[in-house]
Write an enzyme that holds these catalytic residues in place. Structure first.
Site, short mmCIF file in Angstrom:
data_model
loop_
_atom_site.label_atom_id
_atom_site.label_comp_id
_atom_site.label_asym_id
_atom_site.label_seq_id
_atom_site.Cartn_x
_atom_site.Cartn_y
_atom_site.Cartn_z
N GLU A 38 -63.42 12.74 -27.23
CA GLU A 38 -63.30 11.44 -27.72
C GLU A 38 -64.40 11.05 -28.55
OE1 GLU A 38 -61.29 8.60 -27.86
OE2 GLU A 38 -62.97 7.92 -29.06
N ARG A 39 -64.25 10.21 -29.78
CA ARG A 39 -65.37 10.20 -30.80
C ARG A 39 -66.03 9.10 -30.48
NH1 ARG A 39 -61.18 9.37 -36.19
NH2 ARG A 39 -60.22 7.36 -35.15
N GLY A 88 -61.74 5.18 -23.29
CA GLY A 88 -60.73 4.04 -23.12
C GLY A 88 -59.74 3.59 -24.26
N CYS A 146 -57.18 0.39 -26.27
CA CYS A 146 -56.89 -0.79 -25.32
C CYS A 146 -58.00 -1.29 -24.65
CB CYS A 146 -55.87 0.20 -24.39
SG CYS A 146 -55.61 -0.78 -22.90
N LYS A 205 -56.85 -10.00 -23.18
CA LYS A 205 -56.41 -10.73 -22.08
C LYS A 205 -57.65 -11.49 -21.66
CE LYS A 205 -53.37 -8.49 -22.70
NZ LYS A 205 -53.31 -8.43 -24.20
N ARG A 261 -50.25 -1.28 -36.79
CA ARG A 261 -51.28 -0.21 -37.00
C ARG A 261 -50.56 1.07 -37.43
NH1 ARG A 261 -52.33 0.39 -31.61
NH2 ARG A 261 -50.70 -1.17 -31.27
N ASP A 302 -49.79 6.01 -29.59
CA ASP A 302 -49.43 5.47 -30.87
C ASP A 302 -49.11 6.49 -31.87
OD1 ASP A 302 -49.85 2.98 -29.81
OD2 ASP A 302 -51.68 2.51 -30.70
N HIS A 336 -39.84 -17.05 -1.74
CA HIS A 336 -39.69 -18.38 -2.04
C HIS A 336 -41.22 -19.11 -1.65
CE1 HIS A 336 -38.03 -22.23 -3.34
NE2 HIS A 336 -38.42 -22.43 -2.13
C1 LIG Z 1 -55.84 -6.42 -30.50
C2 LIG Z 1 -54.86 -5.42 -29.36
C3 LIG Z 1 -54.17 -6.09 -28.05
C4 LIG Z 1 -53.44 -4.96 -27.39
N1 LIG Z 1 -52.68 -5.46 -26.44
C5 LIG Z 1 -52.12 -4.67 -25.92
C6 LIG Z 1 -51.49 -5.17 -24.49
O1 LIG Z 1 -52.01 -6.08 -23.94
N2 LIG Z 1 -50.81 -4.12 -23.65
C7 LIG Z 1 -50.27 -2.85 -24.45
O2 LIG Z 1 -49.67 -2.35 -23.74
N3 LIG Z 1 -50.85 -2.54 -25.77
C8 LIG Z 1 -51.76 -3.34 -26.29
N4 LIG Z 1 -52.28 -3.06 -27.44
C9 LIG Z 1 -51.78 -1.83 -27.90
C10 LIG Z 1 -52.60 -0.50 -27.34
O3 LIG Z 1 -54.23 -0.86 -27.39
C11 LIG Z 1 -52.28 0.87 -27.78
O4 LIG Z 1 -50.85 1.26 -27.86
C12 LIG Z 1 -53.02 1.77 -27.10
O5 LIG Z 1 -54.39 1.78 -26.95
C13 LIG Z 1 -52.46 3.22 -27.37
O6 LIG Z 1 -53.16 4.33 -26.70
P1 LIG Z 1 -53.40 5.74 -27.40
O7 LIG Z 1 -54.01 6.38 -26.26
O8 LIG Z 1 -52.22 6.20 -27.93
O9 LIG Z 1 -54.41 5.17 -28.74
P2 LIG Z 1 -56.04 4.67 -28.48
O10 LIG Z 1 -56.12 3.98 -27.45
O11 LIG Z 1 -56.23 4.12 -30.05
O12 LIG Z 1 -56.81 6.06 -28.36
C14 LIG Z 1 -56.82 6.98 -29.36
C15 LIG Z 1 -58.35 7.54 -29.10
O13 LIG Z 1 -58.37 8.78 -30.02
C16 LIG Z 1 -59.82 8.67 -30.49
N5 LIG Z 1 -59.94 9.60 -31.55
C17 LIG Z 1 -59.01 9.61 -32.62
N6 LIG Z 1 -59.27 10.74 -33.34
C18 LIG Z 1 -60.12 11.47 -32.93
C19 LIG Z 1 -60.81 12.66 -33.18
N7 LIG Z 1 -60.65 13.58 -34.29
N8 LIG Z 1 -61.71 13.14 -32.28
C20 LIG Z 1 -62.17 12.51 -31.12
N9 LIG Z 1 -61.39 11.39 -30.83
C21 LIG Z 1 -60.41 10.95 -31.74
C22 LIG Z 1 -60.13 7.41 -31.02
O14 LIG Z 1 -61.49 7.17 -30.93
C23 LIG Z 1 -59.48 6.51 -29.72
O15 LIG Z 1 -60.43 6.26 -28.74
C24 LIG Z 1 -53.01 -3.90 -28.25
C25 LIG Z 1 -53.69 -3.32 -29.47
C26 LIG Z 1 -54.50 -4.25 -29.99
C27 LIG Z 1 -55.17 -3.86 -31.39
#
Ligand SMILES: Cc1cc2nc3c(=O)[nH]c(=O)nc-3n(C[C@H](O)[C@H](O)[C@H](O)COP(=O)(O)OP(=O)(O)OC[C@H]3O[C@@H](n4cnc5c(N)ncnc54)[C@H](O)[C@@H]3O)c2cc1C
Length: 447
Positions: free
Chosen positions: A36-37, A41, A44, A53, A262, A299, A432
């Site tokens: 993780e860079r 977490g 999210c 939240k 995104r 994502d 209820h």
């Molecule tokens: C404001 C906001 C509110 C949200 N609220 C909700 C919610 O209430 N409920 C919900 O279900 N979803 C919500 N989401 C969406 C949710 O945050 C994402 O769908 C979720 O985080 C996706 O998870 P992920 O593991 O795919 O990616 P991410 O959480 O984006 O994690 C990807 C990770 O990969 C790392 N990374 C990328 N490239 C590299 C690399 N080359 N080397 C090392 N590390 C790397 C990044 O640093 C990052 O930490 C929200 C999003 C936003 C922006």
């Protein structure tokens, strides 16, 4: 000297997709490396679900106390301090991040900090170290889409991460974009007393939801000026120029919040041989990509950009790797709009069911028909709509607005997964008074 260490499973990305996969794989006895860079977490925990939240809850509390007179709660000199609210958010994030770190350690996941540079889809370079996996899971997440109009680089143009760490509240804010988060931020900022306009390029707000839910939300957010089908033209230091219904308008503002979705972090992946189509990594129902022993979750594959989907995809990928039967089923994936009131949906809307050729029966009830809702909500709107397949009486969709809809929806998702019929739901004992009872009541109104 470069040193190579190999693992059973290499995971890149420590958001909900990557960390869930890491936990499940390590619990099953695999040697797991997670890279993780940034902070563990991902989006999210650090800039998405959790801080939004926390701010939503603070805003709700503020607005409820402002209207506390209805409940016999009187307060003088009420004000909202955004720096205190943000400090609380940071404490929550810190606690959860520490929990995640110790969970990784407890499971024996080796966490590496730094930006992974891909050598191939199962090997990365991290400074002097090379990490490789017999298999790999890519969970790289997505980045906010930027505004591409003149003035977009002005300092008062912010993204959602910055909106969650404000030092002071803007008086007038324009939210630009068509993402689901538009309604969330409009709701929060309006409750905090900001004047909010929404420049929404798409003509329909939240088109994946039932029309009744959206219209109830619009009425609840009546203080927000929604400009649907509007095009942003230019950001000025104190206003935004937009085109709406054929006429130019100038919307005065001291902040512009870009909320336009995104885009998956696919840079460089096609060069490694990954099948990247329309900006997403292509996966099958097991989260496999076109290269052997490589999976893409969350994502990055753009199938469903929610944290709950990312976690589930992480589990599916690990189960497939371990030879356990599992696949991603999407028909019971909940959609939640964490505004106030909350909206939550699972399954088909009436329009989707009809388009799929189903003979549907539907019913809807206003939340004001529910005792528990009335005790907790004064002057608030809410709605429940159910969609059922007429011939088989199978439950196809449940759509809620009001109460803790996000907390209730998993129960209805489980009913959909288990192909419950109306008679099965009627035999479930709902406590209820609870707001969830309204679904059972609505099913008595089917026509
Ligand atoms: C404001 C906001 C509110 C949200 N609220 C909700 C919610 O209430 N409920 C919900 O279900 N979803 C919500 N989401 C969406 C949710 O945050 C994402 O769908 C979720 O985080 C996706 O998870 P992920 O593991 O795919 O990616 P991410 O959480 O984006 O994690 C990807 C990770 O990969 C790392 N990374 C990328 N490239 C590299 C690399 N080359 N080397 C090392 N590390 C790397 C990044 O640093 C990052 O930490 C929200 C999003 C936003 C922006």
């Amino acid at each position: 000297m470069t040193q190579e260490t190999s693992f059973d499973l290499l995971i890149v990305g420590g958001g909900p997709g990557g960390t869930t996969a890491a936990e499940r794989a390590a619990a099953a006895g695999l040697r797991v490396a997670l890279v993780e860079r940034g902070p563990l977490g991902g989006t999210c925990l650090n800039a998405g679900c959790i801080p939004s939240k926390a701010l939503l809850h603070a805003a709700k509390l503020y607005s409820q106390v402002k209207q506390g007179r209805h409940f016999g709660v009187l307060a003088d000199n009420l004000r909202f301090d955004v720096t205190l609210a943000t400090a609380r958010q940071e404490r929550i994030i810190h606690t959860l991040r520490e929990g995640l770190q110790s969970q990784m350690a407890r499971r024996g996941v080796q966490v590496f900090s730094g930006a992974a540079q891909f050598i191939d889809a199962r090997r990365v370079r991290l400074g002097e170290t090379i990490l490789s996996g017999q298999a790999s899971i890519l969970a790289l997440g997505a980045a906010p889409r930027r505004l591409a109009i003149p003035g977009a680089d002005l300092p008062h143009v912010i993204d959602t991460s910055q909106a969650l760490r404000l030092e002071h509240l803007p008086e007038r804010v324009v939210i630009v974009g068509s993402d689901v988060l538009v309604s969330v931020f409009a709701s929060i900022l309006a409750m905090l007393g900001c004047e909010v306009s929404v420049v929404h390029p798409q003509a329909a707000l939240l088109p994946m939801l039932e029309a009744e839910q959206v219209s109830a939300l619009r009425q609840e957010l009546r203080a927000v000026d929604f400009l649907l089908g509007a095009q942003p033209l230019e950001v000025l230091p104190d206003a935004m120029r937009v085109l709406h219904e054929g006429a130019e308008r100038l919307l005065p503002c001291d902040a512009v919040l870009v909320c336009d979705g995104r885009t998956p972090n696919v840079d460089g992946l096609a060069e490694l041989g990954l099948d990247v189509h329309e900006g997403r990594v292509v996966v099958d129902e097991f989260m496999r990509i076109n290269l052997p022993q490589v999976y893409a979750v969350g994502d990055l594959n753009g199938l469903s950009m929610w944290a709950h989907s990312a976690m589930r995809m992480g589990e599916v990928a690990v189960n497939h790797l371990l030879g356990r039967p599992d696949r991603l089923r999407t028909h019971a994936l909940p959609t939640v709009i964490y505004a106030y009131p909350e909206l939550a949906s699972v399954g088909l809307t009436e329009a989707q069911a009809r388009a799929a050729g189903r003979q549907v029966q539907t019913a809807k009830l206003p939340m004001s028909a529910n005792g528990r809702f009335l005790t907790e909500n004064e002057g608030k709107r809410g709605v429940c709509k159910v969609v059922v397949d007429g011939p088989s009486q199978q439950l196809l969709g449940v759509h809620l607005m009001g109460g803790n809809a996000s907390e209730m929806i998993f129960g209805f998702a489980a009913m959909l997964e288990d192909e419950f019929r109306v008679a099965d739901v009627q035999q479930v004992l709902f406590a209820h008074p609870t707001i969830g009872e309204i679904v059972k009541d609505a099913l008595h109104e089917l026509r």
